[in-house]
Each structure stands twice: as C-alpha cells, then as structure tokens.
Design an enzyme around this catalytic site. Structure first.
Site, PDB file in Angstrom:
ATOM      1  N   LYS A  22      82.389  55.437  57.615  1.00 12.31           N
ATOM      2  CA  LYS A  22      82.006  54.161  57.938  1.00 12.31           C
ATOM      3  C   LYS A  22      82.613  53.194  56.801  1.00 12.31           C
ATOM      4  CE  LYS A  22      77.911  52.452  56.136  1.00 12.31           C
ATOM      5  NZ  LYS A  22      78.234  51.373  55.126  1.00 12.31           N
ATOM      6  N   ARG A 121      74.797  41.760  44.337  1.00 11.42           N
ATOM      7  CA  ARG A 121      76.247  42.057  44.878  1.00 11.42           C
ATOM      8  C   ARG A 121      77.040  40.951  45.072  1.00 11.42           C
ATOM      9  NH1 ARG A 121      75.298  46.497  49.818  1.00 11.42           N
ATOM     10  NH2 ARG A 121      77.288  46.993  49.278  1.00 11.42           N
ATOM     11  N   ASP A 306      75.990  56.255  46.404  1.00 11.23           N
ATOM     12  CA  ASP A 306      75.549  56.343  47.954  1.00 11.23           C
ATOM     13  C   ASP A 306      74.905  57.792  48.017  1.00 11.23           C
ATOM     14  OD1 ASP A 306      76.369  53.899  48.445  1.00 11.23           O
ATOM     15  OD2 ASP A 306      78.198  54.523  49.274  1.00 11.23           O
TER      16      ASP A 306
END
Ligand code: EPU
Length: 421
Positions: A22, A121, A306
C-alpha cells in the site's frame, strides 16, 4: 459498519501470498501526475486507501481503472491542481499529490491533512523543502496554496530535521522536473522510497541514492508514462509473521522481499520464533515458548513503527517483561487499553509500554481507531480464548487485502459480520 468475528485457538498453518505494498503504491500512483500517457501499475492491493487515491486522481481529471490488481491511469494535463478536504481527510497520503502537482504545474492547492489518531503529523518538512526550491507557500482556510513564481521549481539542498517518508517522497517527486540538482539530506531510507525512485527513473528521471540518507536528483524536462509492478507489502507480511508466531503455527508467506523484513525477523528470532528465508518467501514457525523481547521503533532499517502494535501483542504472550518504545509517532498505543480488556498486562506511559506476559488472553469486543492497532487486535483474537469481535473493520480494510480469506486459508476461524451499531 462490518465487524470481524474470530473464534480463537487455531494454530495457523499453510501458505499464503503477500499483496503489493500500500505505502509504495500510493506515492507511485501520484507519480502518474508527472507524465501524460498510459501508465500501468501492477500488483496493486485492493484496499480502501488505493480507492481513495484513484478517486483523487480522477478528481484531478485523470482517467483511472482498477481490475485484478492492475491500475491503469491515463495521465493528462489537469485543470485545477487541487486536492479537496473531502478526500484528504479520508487519507493523509493524499498530500503526496503536492510534489508532482507543483513540479508539473507550478502550483497546487491541497487541503492540510490535520492530525490523525496516531499523532499530529505535520507536513512542515514537505513545505520547507518546496520553499527551498523556490515555491511560495500560503496557508489559508485549511488549505496549503503553493505557487512557484517563475513557473518551474529550481533544485536545492534540503536537509530534513527528521527523516520523513512522505516528505522525502513528495520532494523527490517535485525535484524530478525541477531545474538543476536537488540534494535531499537525512532522507528516509524506507523500501517504499527506493521503490518510488525506481519508478521515477523508469519514467526517465535521474534519481540516485534512494535507500540511503542522501538522495541526489537531477531535474529533467519531461517524463514518460510507466509500466511497473509494485513491491510486496512488508507490513502485511510482518503482520502474518507475528500471527504465525502468536498461534505457535507454521506458515509460509510467498512473494516477499526478505531484506525488507530484517529488523522484524531479528526481533522474532530473539523472541524464540523460527524465521527462515525460503526462495521467494519466508517461513515462520514457533515450537517453544515466547521469550520477552524489548523493541524500540526507528526509521528504516530500524524496527518499523507499523509493526509496533502487532509485536506488542505478541509480547503479551511471552514469558517475562518486555519494554516497547515508540519513537516515531506520539500517540500510537491505542491498542493498549483494548489488549488489556482481553487480559493483557500492559502499562503505557508516554511513549514507553511495559508488557508483563500472561498465560492467555480472553476474547472480547474490541475496537481501535488506527490500522495497525486494529491488526494487532485481529491477531490477539486468533489466540484468545473464545470469541473476539473487532469492531469497525473500516481501518483494517485500509491496509490488509482480503484479510479474512488469507487467515481462513491458514486455518483460522474468522468471518466478517454486519455491525450492530
Ligand atoms: N513529521 C513531521 N513533519 C513532517 C513530516 C513528518 O514532524 O513534515 C513527523 C511525523 O509527525 C511523524 C514522523 O515525522 O512523527 C514520521 O512521519 P513520516 O512523514 O515518516 O510518515 P508518513 O509519511 O506520514 C508513512 C507511512 C506510515 C508509516 C510512516 C513511518 C505512508 C502512506 N504512510 O507515513 O504508514 O507509519 O511513514 O514509517 O507511507 C500505516 O501504513 O499504517 C502508516 C501509518
């Protein structure tokens, strides 16, 4: 919204293929804005985030289609170079259109993504780099407006304060059509950055050093459309590696690039899990007990943020105490209270979580508001006693292609059920 219902207890065994990445596909799809003509992207995972990106490209005026893992994009001159809030709020990676749009059209208007569940972020590093390349930036009404007064960006030396994956990708995609040389210092070294460089070079760009922390780009006048197959998703692979380990299973994951999984493989081995590179894949098995193993997330080639939630879940079942430290995002422990509801013993303080291993977890209704946290709850459900229902699979669908099918193929009892709320 659908839920995922799992009856825990099965040992995963068998073989499954890993899908395309992805986080590699998203910036690569954006690169189609850089050249007119017919682009073909293969091995693209069928995920919600990919759908959002093709929607954004269509909004910009490009023709897109998606069938059997192949995305076709007909690149053309866009009308308004704008990415609206409606789409950016669904997926932060929408800001990756900024670099290509500014490079090609000398202007862009992109909604500021705002914070998200895992942290604030900001995109200050992206914007500072574009400014160094001669762009004028204005923030107004929730949008960033970028204009290049002379029409074309000029090469510059950009030193990132921190290695940012998206920032490196955006500036690399901007620099390929800039005038002269751009040097990105303290660049992100993630495999997805390297993959984007590979695609840009196939399109006729001159990018050197991707995969190291200094990337040098010589601008060219024009780029060509590209036909490219996307690399394997190292985080999807990593998640199934942890699932195999958690269930004391024996699983072969095919179509992976083992080199991208080194940091995770090292931690799993430290924890007592067998991890073997085998041909085009990786075999993961566990026969003995899990040993408590501490981990600290770091930019690539360090331990990936992640994979933090999934690895922490695994450590819930290990003998002893492990300490998991998150250094990339400030709020990435959303799985902690949910795992504790399932019987885990985790204490999180700031960016450090201390995990005391327990003998077993018990099934529960759980929910998380971020993709990887949700994945860790699915893995927890596989080992928990009884039934676990992971609510709002929306998050899982952003990043895991056919997750129930793949886990079912490995012997899990898992199904998608309609949510009650
Ligand atoms: N940061 C800044 N300023 C910037 C850019 C980043 O302060 O201008 C900070 C961020 O707030 C964060 C850190 O730097 O604390 C790292 O952020 P980075 O820019 O590297 O992350 P990203 O590009 O927004 C990508 C992945 C994430 C993955 C991170 C880190 C994509 C689409 N997303 O995000 O993937 O966690 O890199 O490896 O590539 C996921 O797939 O679940 C996911 C969140």
């Amino acid at each position: 919204m659908d839920n995922i219902r799992i009856v825990g207890g099965a040992r995963l065994a068998g073989s499954i293929p890993i899908s395309g990445a992805k986080n590699a596909a998203l910036p690569i799809l954006c690169a189609s804005l850089l050249a007119d003509g017919d682009h073909v992207f293969r091995n693209v995972p069928d995920l919600r985030d990919i759908g959002t990106m093709t929607k954004l490209l269509s909004h910009l005026g490009l023709e897109t289609s998606f069938e059997d893992g192949v995305v076709r994009v007909r690149g053309c001159t866009v009308g308004d170079a704008d990415a609206p809030y409606e789409l950016v709020k669904q997926m932060r990676a929408s800001v990756l259109v900024l670099g290509p749009l500014v490079a090609r059209y000398g202007k862009a208007r992109v909604s500021l993504p705002g914070g998200c569940a895992i942290g604030a972020r900001p995109i200050d590093q992206h914007l500072r780099g574009l400014e160094a390349m001669g762009a004028k930036i204005e923030l107004a009404h929730g949008y960033v407006n970028v204009v290049v007064p002379k029409g074309q960006l000029r090469g510059a030396e950009v030193v990132f304060d921190i290695p940012t994956v998206g920032g490196t990708e955006n500036l690399m995609s901007a620099a390929v059509l800039a005038r002269g040389r751009t040097t990105l210092v303290n660049a992100a070294r993630e495999p997805e950055v390297e993959e984007l460089a590979r695609v840009l070079n196939k399109m006729g760009a001159s990018v050197e050093g991707a995969g190291t922390d200094v990337i040098v780009i010589e601008g060219v006048d024009q780029l060509e459309p590209v036909d490219h197959a996307i690399i394997a998703d190292r985080i999807e692979a990593g998640t199934y590696m942890v699932a195999a380990a958690a269930t004391a299973g024996d699983v072969f994951l095919d179509h992976v690039t083992f080199d991208h999984l080194e940091a995770l493989a090292a931690k799993l081995r430290e924890a007592g899990v067998e991890v073997e590179r085998e041909g085009s894949g990786v075999r993961v098995a566990r026969r003995g007990e899990l040993r408590a193993t501490s981990a600290t997330t770091a930019p690539h080639p360090g331990f990936p943020t992640d994979m933090q939630a999934q690895f922490m879940m695994l450590m819930c079942l290990a003998r002893g105490r492990s300490v998991i430290t998150e250094t990339i995002f400030e709020n990435r422990f959303m799985h902690v209270p949910e795992l504790n509801r399932m019987g885990a013993r985790i204490e999180a303080r700031g960016r450090v979580a201390t995990v005391e291993g327990v003998d077993s977890l018990s099934g529960a209704e759980v929910m998380a508001t971020d993709l990887r946290a949700s994945a860790s709850l699915v893995v927890a459900g596989l080992v928990a006693k009884g039934v676990t229902e992971v609510l709002r699979v929306y998050h899982i669908d952003r990043g895991y292609e056919h997750i129930e099918d793949k886990l079912r193929a490995l012997g899990a009892t898992i199904e998608r059920v309609p949510g009650r709320i």
